[in-house]
Each structure stands twice: as structure tokens, then as C-alpha cells.
Design an enzyme around this catalytic site. Sequence first.
Site, mmCIF file in Angstrom:
data_model
loop_
_atom_site.group_PDB
_atom_site.id
_atom_site.type_symbol
_atom_site.label_atom_id
_atom_site.label_comp_id
_atom_site.label_asym_id
_atom_site.label_seq_id
_atom_site.Cartn_x
_atom_site.Cartn_y
_atom_site.Cartn_z
ATOM 1 N N ASP A 100 0.827 -1.201 0.000
ATOM 2 C CA ASP A 100 0.000 0.000 0.000
ATOM 3 C C ASP A 100 0.865 1.255 0.000
ATOM 4 O O ASP A 100 0.670 2.165 -0.793
ATOM 5 C CB ASP A 100 -0.977 0.004 1.194
ATOM 6 C CG ASP A 100 -0.318 -0.336 2.531
ATOM 7 O OD1 ASP A 100 0.921 -0.559 2.570
ATOM 8 O OD2 ASP A 100 -1.038 -0.390 3.543
ATOM 9 N N ASP A 103 7.001 3.838 3.658
ATOM 10 C CA ASP A 103 7.141 4.860 4.693
ATOM 11 C C ASP A 103 8.633 4.927 5.044
ATOM 12 O O ASP A 103 9.408 5.573 4.334
ATOM 13 C CB ASP A 103 6.240 4.440 5.858
ATOM 14 C CG ASP A 103 6.230 5.410 7.013
ATOM 15 O OD1 ASP A 103 6.731 6.523 6.865
ATOM 16 O OD2 ASP A 103 5.703 5.063 8.083
ATOM 17 N N THR A 104 9.079 4.210 6.085
ATOM 18 C CA THR A 104 10.522 4.173 6.366
ATOM 19 C C THR A 104 11.260 3.381 5.292
ATOM 20 O O THR A 104 12.462 3.574 5.078
ATOM 21 C CB THR A 104 10.817 3.497 7.727
ATOM 22 O OG1 THR A 104 10.371 2.143 7.677
ATOM 23 C CG2 THR A 104 10.130 4.231 8.862
HETATM 24 P P1 IMP Z 1 7.660 1.001 6.380
HETATM 25 O O1 IMP Z 1 8.284 -0.330 6.714
HETATM 26 O O2 IMP Z 1 7.961 2.031 7.417
HETATM 27 O O3 IMP Z 1 7.966 1.475 4.982
HETATM 28 O O4 IMP Z 1 6.133 0.822 6.564
HETATM 29 C C1 IMP Z 1 5.378 0.198 5.673
HETATM 30 C C2 IMP Z 1 4.114 -0.321 6.289
HETATM 31 O O5 IMP Z 1 3.643 0.466 7.391
HETATM 32 C C3 IMP Z 1 3.070 -0.219 5.233
HETATM 33 O O6 IMP Z 1 3.006 -1.434 4.544
HETATM 34 C C4 IMP Z 1 1.815 0.091 6.007
HETATM 35 O O7 IMP Z 1 1.195 -1.139 6.340
HETATM 36 C C5 IMP Z 1 2.269 0.756 7.272
HETATM 37 N N1 IMP Z 1 2.088 2.228 7.203
HETATM 38 C C6 IMP Z 1 3.046 3.155 6.980
HETATM 39 N N2 IMP Z 1 2.533 4.390 6.959
HETATM 40 C C7 IMP Z 1 1.206 4.234 7.178
HETATM 41 C C8 IMP Z 1 0.101 5.171 7.245
HETATM 42 O O8 IMP Z 1 0.237 6.400 7.116
HETATM 43 N N3 IMP Z 1 -1.119 4.632 7.460
HETATM 44 C C9 IMP Z 1 -1.323 3.291 7.607
HETATM 45 N N4 IMP Z 1 -0.327 2.391 7.543
HETATM 46 C C10 IMP Z 1 0.930 2.864 7.334
HETATM 47 MG MG MG Z 2 1.669 -2.924 5.363
#
Ligand code: IMP
Ligand code: MG
Length: 178
Positions: A100, A103-104
Amino acid sequence: MSKPPHRLQSLIDRETIRKRVAELGREITDFYQGDPLTLMVILNGGIIFGADLARTIDLPLWLDSLRVSSYKGFGSTGRVEFSSMPKTPLDGRHVLLIDDIIDTGLSLQCVANEISRLNPLSIKSCVCFDKVEARIADGLPQADWIGFEVPNKYVIGYGLDADEYYRNRPDIAIVNNS
Ligand code: IMP
Ligand code: MG
């Protein structure tokens, strides 16, 4: 985090998302030039985007999924947990990871590392939303296909949840009281 209602501010509407997903499907179809492709949907967040995107891709396609989580409530825990792995063989196949949002970048980087052990022909990634400003050094720097850049705020809808609510919203919105 509490149940709805939250103070929500709509960010990208359903029709705009639909058009962009169709464009991504065309770009992905052109890129793989008729080769078989495995769409690897990252659950749960990638379900809605993955289902819509799959139907815009004109290639011999396998659909598989895996489940990871790195979030509790509104913040990243910094850890990525796998609770289900792919069922189809990935050896010698092009794999496109679908999530979806990036983010990080930690989840996608961990998933890519894990999938690469299964000896695929290639691994690329496609996300519907990109919080460009939130990337960390250990995270995947960028996805290969991105639907929309979004601000570094908590967003819900189109597969994205707040405590599992809102995944079914057809648009995405910013949660203002996060
Ligand atoms: P990352 O590992 O930080 O890139 O996070 C990715 C996962 O965190 C995504 O697959 C989402 O499931 C969740 N996530 C990150 N940001 C959001 C947000 O703003 N709303 C809801 N879920 C989020
Ligand atoms: Mg996710």
C-alpha cells in the site's frame, strides 16, 4: 489508538486513484514485455491496491502474498515480522512486490532480502503511496513504481488502516488527530 470517528481530511479521491492504477498497470505490462510475472502482495495493506492493479496488468500472472507487520498503532516499531510466506515457487520468476505505502522503507527492504533468497529472476516493487520524507537509511531507498507521493502524515483508506479500520474506504484521507 481509539475506534472511529477520527478527524479525517480527504487527500486523494477514488477516481484519481483508479486512473493512476490503470497507468501503473500499463507501465508494468510494457516493462515485462510478455514475460510471466508473480505479483507478491504484502498483506494486509496491499490487498486492495494489489487486487485493482492485478486486473490492469496484461501479462501471464501469478498472484501470491506474504504477511508482515512493522506497525503498532500510529508508529513504526522498527521491527518487521513475517507471519506468512509465499506459497508459489519463485525460483527463476520475475517478482513484483506490492504494498500500500512505503514509509521508512524497512518492510520492503526486509521483504526484498527475504525473497531474494528464493532465487527469483528479478525483484521489483510497486507501491500506491510514497511518504518520501519518512525514509530511513536501512530502508529501501525507493520503489520502482509509485502511484502518488503523500505528505509525512498518517493516512488511511484504500487498504491503509488505523487499528484495522478504514481499509475499505475507496479514497485516502489524512488522520488529523494522530
Ligand atoms: P515502512 O516499513 O515504514 O515502509 O512501513 C510500511 C508499512 O507500514 C506499510 O506497509 C503500512 O502497512 C504501514 N504504514 C506506513 N505508513 C502508514 C500510514 O500512514 N497509514 C497506515 N499504515 C501505514
Ligand atoms: Mg503494510
